[in-house]
Design a protein around this motif. Structure first.
Motif, PDB file in Angstrom:
ATOM      1  N   ARG A  66      45.003  73.170  52.600  1.00  0.00           N
ATOM      2  CA  ARG A  66      45.843  72.011  52.295  1.00  0.00           C
ATOM      3  C   ARG A  66      45.390  70.769  53.064  1.00  0.00           C
ATOM      4  O   ARG A  66      45.335  69.661  52.516  1.00  0.00           O
ATOM      5  CB  ARG A  66      47.305  72.330  52.622  1.00  0.00           C
ATOM      6  CG  ARG A  66      47.971  73.301  51.663  1.00  0.00           C
ATOM      7  CD  ARG A  66      49.477  73.229  51.765  1.00  0.00           C
ATOM      8  NE  ARG A  66      49.943  73.627  53.083  1.00  0.00           N
ATOM      9  CZ  ARG A  66      50.299  74.859  53.421  1.00  0.00           C
ATOM     10  NH1 ARG A  66      50.235  75.827  52.530  1.00  0.00           N
ATOM     11  NH2 ARG A  66      50.730  75.135  54.632  1.00  0.00           N
ATOM     12  N   ARG A  70      43.518  67.302  51.518  1.00  0.00           N
ATOM     13  CA  ARG A  70      44.070  65.952  51.743  1.00  0.00           C
ATOM     14  C   ARG A  70      43.034  65.053  52.386  1.00  0.00           C
ATOM     15  O   ARG A  70      42.955  63.846  52.072  1.00  0.00           O
ATOM     16  CB  ARG A  70      45.319  66.055  52.630  1.00  0.00           C
ATOM     17  CG  ARG A  70      46.121  64.754  52.674  1.00  0.00           C
ATOM     18  CD  ARG A  70      46.721  64.480  51.327  1.00  0.00           C
ATOM     19  NE  ARG A  70      47.442  63.224  51.256  1.00  0.00           N
ATOM     20  CZ  ARG A  70      46.890  62.041  50.948  1.00  0.00           C
ATOM     21  NH1 ARG A  70      45.581  61.973  50.657  1.00  0.00           N
ATOM     22  NH2 ARG A  70      47.610  60.937  50.901  1.00  0.00           N
ATOM     23  N   GLN A  73      40.766  63.872  49.687  1.00  0.00           N
ATOM     24  CA  GLN A  73      41.374  62.816  48.878  1.00  0.00           C
ATOM     25  C   GLN A  73      41.279  61.454  49.551  1.00  0.00           C
ATOM     26  O   GLN A  73      41.197  60.425  48.868  1.00  0.00           O
ATOM     27  CB  GLN A  73      42.838  63.167  48.598  1.00  0.00           C
ATOM     28  CG  GLN A  73      43.010  64.378  47.691  1.00  0.00           C
ATOM     29  CD  GLN A  73      44.467  64.751  47.524  1.00  0.00           C
ATOM     30  OE1 GLN A  73      45.351  64.153  48.150  1.00  0.00           O
ATOM     31  NE2 GLN A  73      44.728  65.761  46.682  1.00  0.00           N
ATOM     32  N   GLU A  74      41.271  61.425  50.882  1.00  0.00           N
ATOM     33  CA  GLU A  74      41.150  60.165  51.621  1.00  0.00           C
ATOM     34  C   GLU A  74      39.697  59.815  51.943  1.00  0.00           C
ATOM     35  O   GLU A  74      39.459  58.830  52.662  1.00  0.00           O
ATOM     36  CB  GLU A  74      41.962  60.257  52.922  1.00  0.00           C
ATOM     37  CG  GLU A  74      43.462  60.389  52.719  1.00  0.00           C
ATOM     38  CD  GLU A  74      44.069  59.142  52.118  1.00  0.00           C
ATOM     39  OE1 GLU A  74      43.528  58.046  52.364  1.00  0.00           O
ATOM     40  OE2 GLU A  74      45.081  59.260  51.398  1.00  0.00           O
ATOM     41  N   LEU A 101      49.601  63.354  57.350  1.00  0.00           N
ATOM     42  CA  LEU A 101      49.984  64.759  57.328  1.00  0.00           C
ATOM     43  C   LEU A 101      51.444  64.947  57.725  1.00  0.00           C
ATOM     44  O   LEU A 101      52.151  65.793  57.157  1.00  0.00           O
ATOM     45  CB  LEU A 101      49.070  65.556  58.267  1.00  0.00           C
ATOM     46  CG  LEU A 101      47.594  65.639  57.877  1.00  0.00           C
ATOM     47  CD1 LEU A 101      46.808  66.424  58.912  1.00  0.00           C
ATOM     48  CD2 LEU A 101      47.422  66.279  56.503  1.00  0.00           C
ATOM     49  N   GLU A 104      53.726  63.775  54.757  1.00  0.00           N
ATOM     50  CA  GLU A 104      53.691  64.673  53.607  1.00  0.00           C
ATOM     51  C   GLU A 104      53.983  66.122  53.981  1.00  0.00           C
ATOM     52  O   GLU A 104      53.790  67.015  53.166  1.00  0.00           O
ATOM     53  CB  GLU A 104      52.334  64.571  52.910  1.00  0.00           C
ATOM     54  CG  GLU A 104      52.048  63.179  52.361  1.00  0.00           C
ATOM     55  CD  GLU A 104      50.720  63.109  51.627  1.00  0.00           C
ATOM     56  OE1 GLU A 104      50.066  64.182  51.501  1.00  0.00           O
ATOM     57  OE2 GLU A 104      50.341  62.021  51.176  1.00  0.00           O
TER      58      GLU A 104
END
Length: 569
Positions: A66, A70, A73-74, A101, A104
């Motif tokens: 996870r 993320r 994605q960044e 983090l 979210e």
């Protein structure tokens, strides 16, 4: 070339020439080592440095996936160390990704929000410390909210402005919370639970007030802590609860009274019962001061009369004073040359002889006193009950104990009203059930009003006439069955008699024919004539002989056989 430079070069050459080969080799080795160290230091300094995203090792593959997804994605470059620590390029990237983090809810479980203060760097500024403190503080409050049974998820935005020099210039602290209730939870409608969350926020953030807290429902987007806007709703809710409470009390009394009356007069006769209870739902604090007599001697148990001694009060203290005076009166008039202040009435009484005898007695009495403080809510102001009890209906019968039928074709009935003493007993029963109080203004009304039973009477009449018709139909059917049975029996008797006569006639004819044949044969034999008989005749003769013998031995079987032959013919 400057002179100092020429001198420096000359000294180096002279020293170099004076050294031995070993000294020269050592110097060259030292110079090469220094140059290599400088080159390695420069190369290492120019290489990109990596900092840990989270200092705690992440050993759960699902959590690692996870977080790395993320990071992808960044567009953040990262490495996973052998110790399962995610490394990123610089500290700024690490702080930015930590914030993402946390927002979210992708941080691993068990990570202490205050762990960022365990890292002490001399380059950390006060601004970074404040940001870290606010972030850790916010995360801790969110974890507190998530720990509640009714909250599935929570998000908190806390705005703490900078401190101003003057209090009037200080901006307030603002907090906005978005909660996601768990399925089946009533936190969005339960005011006490919302007030609990609001109180938790005020205690967790010093200086935070109720008017600067906004709590929203993530599903509906409505503010659930708008208590001022819900004042009218709370009033309506309170009125609704009070109405339900009154309705419950009325239902309880009604069920109790109905059960008592229906057990006595049957449920069909007691149908209409109305009850109205006026309850004062306001809260009252009553302070009462009560004075009551003093009991000197209580009543002797088992005595036929009351020998107790009760007095209104008892003496507590007594004061007596006595004054006696004899002689002329003396009225001073003040200093010489000044007119006195004595009134003319007393001035005329001066120099008179008088006598005074005065006695004063003061006695203090003690009484019983009681202070009562009580709070009344709710209280019953009045109870009103009205009930109708129907009488009984009975059928009228004639001399033959048959119901009397009117000209309209219905059964005639007579009505027996409830006796007045029974109504009085029912009223006393109701008064006892509701706790009747005349001082409170209670009212109990018991009446005897005949209930319209037209539909019931029509149904009873129809059932009665159907029953009578059914009885008549059954009687007619039974008579018809009896007639049919008698006819069948007569038919059987006549048929048997006719059959018997026909059988006797046939037997008589058969005997006559047989006798004629036998006589013919006898005559032929006597005349000596040889009679020749065919096979069929012989067989017929044998059958006849067998039939005659069987008829003699078994007449019933022979009759059945003859009947069968006749039916075949």
């Amino acid at each position: 070339m400057p002179d100092f430079l020429r001198k420096l070069i000359a000294q180096i050459v002279s020293l170099w020439g004076g050294w031995s080969i070993v000294q020269k080799a050592i110097l060259v080795g030292i110079a090469l080592a220094v140059i290599g160290g400088v080159v390695a230091l420069v190369s290492l300094s120019s290489a990109p440095s990596m900092v840990p995203l989270i200092n705690t090792p992440i050993r759960d593959p699902a959590v690692q996936d996870r977080i790395t997804i993320r990071l992808d994605q960044e567009n953040v470059k990262y490495n996973l160390s052998p110790a399962n620590i995610i490394m990123v390029n610089d500290e700024a990237t690490a702080r930015r990704m930590k914030m993402i983090l946390i927002q979210e809810d992708l941080m691993p479980q068990g990570i202490d929000p205050w762990a960022i203060f365990d890292e002490t760097r001399w380059t950390t500024t006060d601004f970074e410390r404040n940001v870290n403190f606010r972030r850790a503080h916010t995360t801790t409050i969110v974890e507190h909210l998530k720990s509640l049974d009714d909250v599935d998820n929570a998000n908190l935005v806390l705005d703490v402005p900078q401190r101003e020099l003057f209090a009037q210039d200080q901006k307030p602290i603002v907090a906005s919370v978005v909660i996601t209730p768990k399925p089946g939870s009533d936190i969005t409608t339960n005011r006490k639970k919302v007030e609990g969350i609001q109180r938790l926020l005020k205690l967790a953030v010093p200086g935070l007030t109720d008017e600067h807290i906004v709590i929203l429902d993530a599903i509906t987007g409505l503010q659930i802590n708008d208590f001022e806007g819900m004042a009218d709703f709370d009033r309506l809710t309170r009125i609704e609860k009070e109405a339900k409470f009154i309705q419950k009390q009325e239902t309880t009394y009604k069920a109790l009274i109905l059960k008592s009356l229906q057990d006595t007069f049957t449920a069909d006769r007691v149908r209409d019962l109305n009850i109205k209870i006026d309850i004062d739902m306001s809260k009252k604090a009553v302070n009462t001061e009560e004075f009551y007599p003093i009991t000197i001697k209580p009543r002797t148990p088992g005595l036929a009369y009351d020998d107790s001694e009760i007095v209104p009060s008892v003496p507590r203290s007594t004061s007596t004073s006595s004054t006696k005076w004899k002689g002329t009166g003396f009225n001073p008039e003040g200093p010489a040359g000044v007119e006195g202040q004595t009134t003319p009435a007393f001035r005329d009484m001066s120099n008179l002889y008088g006598e005074v005898d005065k006695e004063t007695k003061t006695q203090n009495e003690e009484i019983n006193k009681r202070m009562i403080q009580e709070e009344k809510s709710p209280t019953i102001d009045r109870v009103t009950v009205s009930v109708n009890i129907d009488g009984t209906w009975k059928w009228k019968y004639d001399e033959k104990r048959n119901p009397v039928i009117t000209q309209e074709g219905s059964i005639e009935r007579e009505y027996a009203p409830v006796a007045p003493e029974d109504l009085a007993k029912a009223q006393a029963l109701i008064e006892g059930a509701i706790g009747y109080s005349a001082a409170r203004g209670d009212s109990v009304s018991v009446r005897n009003i005949a209930i319209d039973r037209t539909a019931l009477f029509n149904a009873e009449d129809a059932a009665y006439f159907r029953q009578k018709q059914l009885q008549m139909t059954i009687l007619i059917i039974l008579i018809g069955l009896v007639i049919i049975a008698i006819g069948f029996v007569a038919y059987r008797i006549i048929a048997r008699e006719l059959e018997r006569r026909r059988r006797l006639r046939e037997e008589e004819i058969s005997r006559q024919q047989q006798a004629l044949r036998e006589s013919a044969l006898l005559e032929a034999e006597q005349e000596g004539v040889e009679v020749s008989m065919s096979v069929e005749e012989k067989r017929r003769m044998e059958l006849q002989e067998n039939a005659i013998n069987m008829a003699k031995e078994h007449p019933g079987d022979v009759a059945q056989l003859i009947r069968t032959w006749l039916m075949e013919e």
